[in-house]
Design an enzyme around this catalytic site. Sequence first.
Site, PDB file in Angstrom:
ATOM      1  N   LYS A  65     -25.981  -9.272 109.803  1.00 52.16           N
ATOM      2  CA  LYS A  65     -26.311 -10.618 109.291  1.00 52.16           C
ATOM      3  C   LYS A  65     -27.091 -11.449 110.317  1.00 52.16           C
ATOM      4  O   LYS A  65     -27.969 -12.230 109.948  1.00 52.16           O
ATOM      5  CB  LYS A  65     -25.046 -11.349 108.846  1.00 52.16           C
ATOM      6  CG  LYS A  65     -24.426 -10.757 107.588  1.00 52.16           C
ATOM      7  CD  LYS A  65     -23.199 -11.531 107.144  1.00 52.16           C
ATOM      8  CE  LYS A  65     -22.479 -10.787 106.032  1.00 52.16           C
ATOM      9  NZ  LYS A  65     -21.266 -11.472 105.568  1.00 52.16           N
ATOM     10  N   ASP A 101     -22.401 -16.609 101.402  1.00 51.97           N
ATOM     11  CA  ASP A 101     -20.969 -16.374 101.636  1.00 51.97           C
ATOM     12  C   ASP A 101     -20.159 -17.664 101.460  1.00 51.97           C
ATOM     13  O   ASP A 101     -19.084 -17.659 100.846  1.00 51.97           O
ATOM     14  CB  ASP A 101     -20.730 -15.840 103.056  1.00 51.97           C
ATOM     15  CG  ASP A 101     -21.055 -14.354 103.176  1.00 51.97           C
ATOM     16  OD1 ASP A 101     -21.009 -13.645 102.160  1.00 51.97           O
ATOM     17  OD2 ASP A 101     -21.363 -13.909 104.302  1.00 51.97           O
TER      18      ASP A 101
HETATM   19  P1  NDP Z   1     -16.057 -10.283 112.856  1.00 49.92           P
HETATM   20  O1  NDP Z   1     -15.935  -8.948 113.515  1.00 49.92           O
HETATM   21  O2  NDP Z   1     -17.284 -11.094 113.050  1.00 49.92           O
HETATM   22  O3  NDP Z   1     -14.817 -11.211 113.341  1.00 49.92           O
HETATM   23  C1  NDP Z   1     -13.526 -10.705 113.371  1.00 49.92           C
HETATM   24  C2  NDP Z   1     -12.507 -11.821 113.596  1.00 49.92           C
HETATM   25  O4  NDP Z   1     -11.212 -11.235 113.468  1.00 49.92           O
HETATM   26  C3  NDP Z   1     -12.568 -12.481 114.967  1.00 49.92           C
HETATM   27  O5  NDP Z   1     -12.157 -13.825 114.846  1.00 49.92           O
HETATM   28  C4  NDP Z   1     -11.541 -11.662 115.753  1.00 49.92           C
HETATM   29  O6  NDP Z   1     -10.940 -12.388 116.822  1.00 49.92           O
HETATM   30  C5  NDP Z   1     -10.505 -11.428 114.694  1.00 49.92           C
HETATM   31  N1  NDP Z   1      -9.715 -10.231 114.955  1.00 49.92           N
HETATM   32  C6  NDP Z   1     -10.157  -8.954 115.017  1.00 49.92           C
HETATM   33  N2  NDP Z   1      -9.132  -8.118 115.259  1.00 49.92           N
HETATM   34  C7  NDP Z   1      -8.024  -8.902 115.353  1.00 49.92           C
HETATM   35  C8  NDP Z   1      -6.662  -8.609 115.615  1.00 49.92           C
HETATM   36  N3  NDP Z   1      -6.221  -7.358 115.817  1.00 49.92           N
HETATM   37  N4  NDP Z   1      -5.779  -9.643 115.652  1.00 49.92           N
HETATM   38  C9  NDP Z   1      -6.219 -10.900 115.434  1.00 49.92           C
HETATM   39  N5  NDP Z   1      -7.493 -11.250 115.202  1.00 49.92           N
HETATM   40  C10 NDP Z   1      -8.391 -10.236 115.155  1.00 49.92           C
HETATM   41  O7  NDP Z   1     -15.760 -10.004 111.306  1.00 49.92           O
HETATM   42  P2  NDP Z   1     -16.233 -10.911 110.070  1.00 49.92           P
HETATM   43  O8  NDP Z   1     -16.020 -12.323 110.442  1.00 49.92           O
HETATM   44  O9  NDP Z   1     -17.568 -10.483 109.609  1.00 49.92           O
HETATM   45  O10 NDP Z   1     -15.198 -10.461 108.914  1.00 49.92           O
HETATM   46  C11 NDP Z   1     -13.846 -10.873 108.922  1.00 49.92           C
HETATM   47  C12 NDP Z   1     -13.155 -10.499 107.616  1.00 49.92           C
HETATM   48  O11 NDP Z   1     -13.727 -11.205 106.524  1.00 49.92           O
HETATM   49  C13 NDP Z   1     -13.245  -9.013 107.258  1.00 49.92           C
HETATM   50  O12 NDP Z   1     -11.982  -8.608 106.775  1.00 49.92           O
HETATM   51  C14 NDP Z   1     -14.269  -8.970 106.157  1.00 49.92           C
HETATM   52  O13 NDP Z   1     -14.043  -7.884 105.294  1.00 49.92           O
HETATM   53  C15 NDP Z   1     -13.998 -10.297 105.458  1.00 49.92           C
HETATM   54  N6  NDP Z   1     -15.166 -10.791 104.706  1.00 49.92           N
HETATM   55  C16 NDP Z   1     -15.050 -10.891 103.350  1.00 49.92           C
HETATM   56  C17 NDP Z   1     -16.090 -11.354 102.585  1.00 49.92           C
HETATM   57  C18 NDP Z   1     -15.931 -11.451 101.108  1.00 49.92           C
HETATM   58  O14 NDP Z   1     -16.933 -11.649 100.408  1.00 49.92           O
HETATM   59  N7  NDP Z   1     -14.725 -11.356 100.575  1.00 49.92           N
HETATM   60  C19 NDP Z   1     -17.386 -11.759 103.189  1.00 49.92           C
HETATM   61  C20 NDP Z   1     -17.399 -11.644 104.638  1.00 49.92           C
HETATM   62  C21 NDP Z   1     -16.324 -11.159 105.350  1.00 49.92           C
HETATM   63  P3  NDP Z   1     -11.523 -12.345 118.334  1.00 49.92           P
HETATM   64  O15 NDP Z   1     -12.547 -13.443 118.397  1.00 49.92           O
HETATM   65  O16 NDP Z   1     -10.344 -12.582 119.163  1.00 49.92           O
HETATM   66  O17 NDP Z   1     -12.131 -10.971 118.525  1.00 49.92           O
END
Ligand code: NDP
Length: 272
Positions: A65, A101
């Site tokens: 993205k 989104d």
């Molecule tokens: P990113 O990889 O950009 O961000 C991931 C986030 O999750 C960060 O805030 C990260 O924290 C946190 N995280 C990752 N692992 C853990 C963990 N083990 N414990 C706690 N926090 C954790 O992913 P996206 O933002 O792109 O996507 C996030 C979710 O949103 C996904 O599940 C995706 O499928 C969903 N999504 C759904 C959409 C829909 O249309 N329904 C559209 C877009 C996304 P940290 O900063 O500490 O690494």
Amino acid sequence: MSFYAVFGHPIAHSRSPQIHRLFAQQEGRDLVYQAILAPLDDFPGAVRSFLAAGGVGANVTVPFKAQAFAMADQCTTRAQAAHAVNTLFWHEGTLLGDNTDGVGLIRDITQLQGMDLRGKRILLLGAGGAAQGVLTPLWAQHPKSLTVANRTLHNAKVLQDAFPSIDLRISTLGDLDDDYDVVINATSGSLQGIDLPVATSVLGRAEFVYDMMYAPQLTPFLQAARQAGCLKVADGLGMLVAQAAASYALWHGFEPDVAMVVDAVRANMEQA
Ligand code: NDP
């Protein structure tokens, strides 16, 4: 015939081709919409080949993205606010970048789930791409407060600094003890099947708990919210279909019936 696609890596799991075919059936349009696995090191090359072959519109998902945002000749206000593009449109010799989104999330929560966000205390878990894309649209709903809680506090601080026009509160996941009306999980915790270290009382006291992840059964996060006593929960399938509908409307000028497609995709997911 014009071509449409979704680019991602991985992409085999994508529901977007099915969703766009269902929209096209509603409209009575012949549509070619494919899932394309773009190489991690050459997303722009994959998009250029697609356009050269007659591609007109594309959805863009993880992890491209930000690259799509950089590649677009022109971006809509909402893509600029999100600093990310999930929809590309080759229009009159210009590559237009949009981000649907945020509008997808708001449409799901306010219309499909019937939840008015005005005056609500909103807690957004996560500070990654998905959280970033929905901050401005959530703030535009005039909540009483908006808090981002993240595993890594520094990343929440980066978001706070990137959105100076939003009165954003930040926290780590484990330090939350206030009351919130609406809790939205935008972490990838459910994807990894882990339990977030959020106090169950925070989930139990919420009026509505939402998980952007979607699955045939309740996600672990939504199960935890139900067990904690939250009566209204929803997963992110409605957001997925509503963001796709906004892309479809941009490309074809037709507003699909979102609720009908959510039901069809969910039935299909449950059978699989
Ligand atoms: P990113 O990889 O950009 O961000 C991931 C986030 O999750 C960060 O805030 C990260 O924290 C946190 N995280 C990752 N692992 C853990 C963990 N083990 N414990 C706690 N926090 C954790 O992913 P996206 O933002 O792109 O996507 C996030 C979710 O949103 C996904 O599940 C995706 O499928 C969903 N999504 C759904 C959409 C829909 O249309 N329904 C559209 C877009 C996304 P940290 O900063 O500490 O690494």
